[in-house]
Design a protein around this motif. Structure first.
Motif, PDB file in Angstrom:
ATOM      1  N   ILE B 163     -16.344   0.976 -27.618  1.00 19.90           N
ATOM      2  CA  ILE B 163     -17.645   1.634 -26.251  1.00 19.90           C
ATOM      3  C   ILE B 163     -17.776   2.634 -27.872  1.00 19.90           C
ATOM      4  N   THR B 164     -16.890   3.216 -28.102  1.00 19.71           N
ATOM      5  CA  THR B 164     -17.088   4.188 -29.062  1.00 19.71           C
ATOM      6  C   THR B 164     -17.255   4.611 -30.219  1.00 19.71           C
ATOM      7  N   ARG B 165     -16.309   3.107 -31.352  1.00 20.32           N
ATOM      8  CA  ARG B 165     -16.045   3.186 -32.109  1.00 20.32           C
ATOM      9  C   ARG B 165     -16.498   2.108 -32.631  1.00 20.32           C
ATOM     10  N   VAL B 166     -17.589   1.139 -32.472  1.00 16.32           N
ATOM     11  CA  VAL B 166     -18.570   0.355 -32.327  1.00 16.32           C
ATOM     12  C   VAL B 166     -20.576   1.062 -32.526  1.00 16.32           C
ATOM     13  N   ASP B 167     -21.244   0.856 -33.206  1.00 16.81           N
ATOM     14  CA  ASP B 167     -22.693   0.775 -33.004  1.00 16.81           C
ATOM     15  C   ASP B 167     -23.153   0.961 -32.226  1.00 16.81           C
ATOM     16  N   ALA B 168     -23.599   1.693 -31.039  1.00 10.87           N
ATOM     17  CA  ALA B 168     -24.204   1.424 -29.783  1.00 10.87           C
ATOM     18  C   ALA B 168     -25.558   0.646 -29.847  1.00 10.87           C
ATOM     19  N   SER B 169     -26.225   1.130 -31.829  1.00 13.03           N
ATOM     20  CA  SER B 169     -27.338   0.219 -31.361  1.00 13.03           C
ATOM     21  C   SER B 169     -27.413  -1.148 -31.831  1.00 13.03           C
ATOM     22  N   LEU B 170     -26.244  -1.580 -32.128  1.00 12.14           N
ATOM     23  CA  LEU B 170     -26.012  -3.310 -32.066  1.00 12.14           C
ATOM     24  C   LEU B 170     -26.703  -3.745 -31.009  1.00 12.14           C
ATOM     25  N   PRO B 171     -27.535  -5.364 -30.925  1.00 10.78           N
ATOM     26  CA  PRO B 171     -27.754  -6.020 -30.173  1.00 10.78           C
ATOM     27  C   PRO B 171     -26.461  -6.528 -29.155  1.00 10.78           C
ATOM     28  N   GLU B 172     -25.599  -6.101 -29.983  1.00  7.24           N
ATOM     29  CA  GLU B 172     -24.389  -7.475 -29.057  1.00  7.24           C
ATOM     30  C   GLU B 172     -23.041  -6.443 -29.278  1.00  7.24           C
ATOM     31  N   ALA B 173     -23.431  -4.431 -29.777  1.00 11.65           N
ATOM     32  CA  ALA B 173     -22.484  -3.812 -29.168  1.00 11.65           C
ATOM     33  C   ALA B 173     -21.359  -3.884 -27.541  1.00 11.65           C
ATOM     34  N   ARG B 174     -22.441  -4.289 -26.418  1.00  8.94           N
ATOM     35  CA  ARG B 174     -22.216  -4.272 -25.234  1.00  8.94           C
ATOM     36  C   ARG B 174     -21.315  -5.200 -24.652  1.00  8.94           C
ATOM     37  N   SER B 175     -21.880  -6.277 -25.287  1.00 10.48           N
ATOM     38  CA  SER B 175     -20.725  -7.513 -25.151  1.00 10.48           C
ATOM     39  C   SER B 175     -20.074  -7.472 -26.053  1.00 10.48           C
ATOM     40  N   LEU B 176     -20.091  -7.061 -26.707  1.00 17.03           N
ATOM     41  CA  LEU B 176     -19.132  -7.073 -27.683  1.00 17.03           C
ATOM     42  C   LEU B 176     -17.547  -6.355 -27.038  1.00 17.03           C
TER      43      LEU B 176
END
Lengths: 241, 241
Positions: B163-176
């Motif tokens: 949640i915190t170490r991945v760019d939250a603006s990426l479209p796949e962020a949530r799925s990731l």
DNA sequence: AATAACTTGCACACTTATGTGCAAGTTATT
DNA sequence: AATAACTTGCACATAAGTGTGCAAGTTATT
């Protein structure tokens, strides 16, 4: 007038310097904000003496990072398994022995001030990880729903968490770290269990040279490996002067 | 002599107080060491004014933790799926929207000084997670090679990292983030992909009240939910006085 | 318009940590 | 035994952060 040959450093000074590095590793692993005074005292020296060995805090941190990175990078070279799953498992298992160093590297790496330096120092290890992951994606043995770069980061974070946030004294600690990494790489937990059963050497001794792969590896080799690793050899013993 | 009725706080003061909390959340998410001055300034106030709203740094942190914990705990109550895998996935998906708050909570929770307070505040969420994991272990839908307590910690760490170490603006962020959590819970990556395909609502809208489980949920609800969350509403706009 | 609430800027005291200079003592090395 | 190397403790300068008091100004509320 022959320029006086500069005598080489005294033995106790060399030891003390090493003691500082060791103490600093332990102290920073325990608290990334550890003060110079805390470090010096836990090395059995005065704060003032520490400055006789290191110009400033950065110089000390830089050397710690370097030392840790060298260990990691050397380990990475040792992992040559063709199977990506096995390679990843073995790499984690070996790094687990360096818990204190992993902890420190992670702490310092998160600090903006040293981000660049740590990045450079850890590059070989990261390249090795990326190569393993890429290989696994190519032959379908590792997850392909995430691009290599992101996967590398996730695996790194998972490994860090498993290595540093779990009580290393637990007997399953090492196995846990390995399974965690494999899980992040896409395997189901049953697959990780099966893989570790099929490759008992991963959690066992580091398979020294041409030694026999006996039930329990030579106590000597095992002890030696664990000796300079894991807990991070806190000296606590006073320094000589 | 009627004791003068204490007038209630001025509106601008109320707003400024909220602004400080919001700015502090963002600032600390970005840097756990953010100074009072930095926080006050990013809220459009002077350092001195901040002390008119909060007694000291701890009081401010305590309220931030509390606010974050309340969000988390409320979310945890919303997750009622019988299937442990689905429950875990949905919980992660919902928490992902609170990225900034998760970041802050994680930062403060790691600090010895607030360890106890954060532990108490986050207890309901942690209990909820433990309950889900326990349920999954009982019915065999989640890994059983790790005891619940350890598994809870690993899952928490994995979620935090994703949640915190991945760019939250990426479209796949949530799925990731969701897939990461499930991986840690023992699923293979193919299973996580399948599960998310079978339950598209997990990554979609939060399935409001008795609303129809249509293809795409009402845009209104989705926008509202995302509004007060994710990036953490950085004000930057000046405060009134 | 009067008043209380709020914010500001400045001064101040206090704390913690870093890094240096120096004199005096101790120890390894030659 | 002589010497250079090393450590120590102290004083000092510097920096950054915290928390408070107070006078002067601004703004919301009545």
């Amino acid at each position: 007038m022959t320029t006086s040959a500069p005598r080489r450093p005294r033995q106790d000074a060399v030891d003390n310097r090493a003691g500082i590095l060791s103490a600093a590793t332990a102290a920073i692993a325990h608290d990334p904000q550890a003060s110079i005074n805390t470090i010096a005292r836990s090395a059995g020296l005065s704060r003032r003496a520490l400055y006789g060995h290191f110009a400033d805090r950065n110089a000390l941190l830089a050397e710690i990072i370097d030392a840790g990175a060298k260990r990691f990078n050397r380990i990475a070279l040792d992992v040559t398994d063709a199977n990506a799953q096995v390679a990843l498992a073995r790499l984690t298992s070996l790094l687990w022995q360096q818990a204190a160093h992993v902890q420190v590297a992670a702490s310092i790496a998160l600090d903006d001030a040293h981000l660049e330096a740590t990045g450079k120092a850890l590059a070989p290890l990261r390249h090795a990880v990326a190569a393993i992951l890429q290989r696994g994606q190519n032959d379908g043995t590792l997850r392909t729903d995430v691009d290599v770069t992101t996967l590398a980061r996730l695996v790194e974070e998972a490994a860090r968490a498993a290595i540093t946030r779990v009580d290393a004294s637990l007997p399953e600690a090492r196995s846990l770290a390995v399974r965690t990494t494999l899980s992040m790489a896409g395997l189901s937990w049953r697959e990780t269990v099966a893989l570790l059963e099929a490759h008992p050497d991963i959690l066992g001794a580091p398979a020294a040279d041409g030694a026999a792969p006996a039930d329990t590896a030579p106590a000597a080799g095992d002890a030696a490996t664990a000796g300079d690793a894991a807990t991070g050899d806190t000296p606590a013993a006073g320094a000589k002067r």
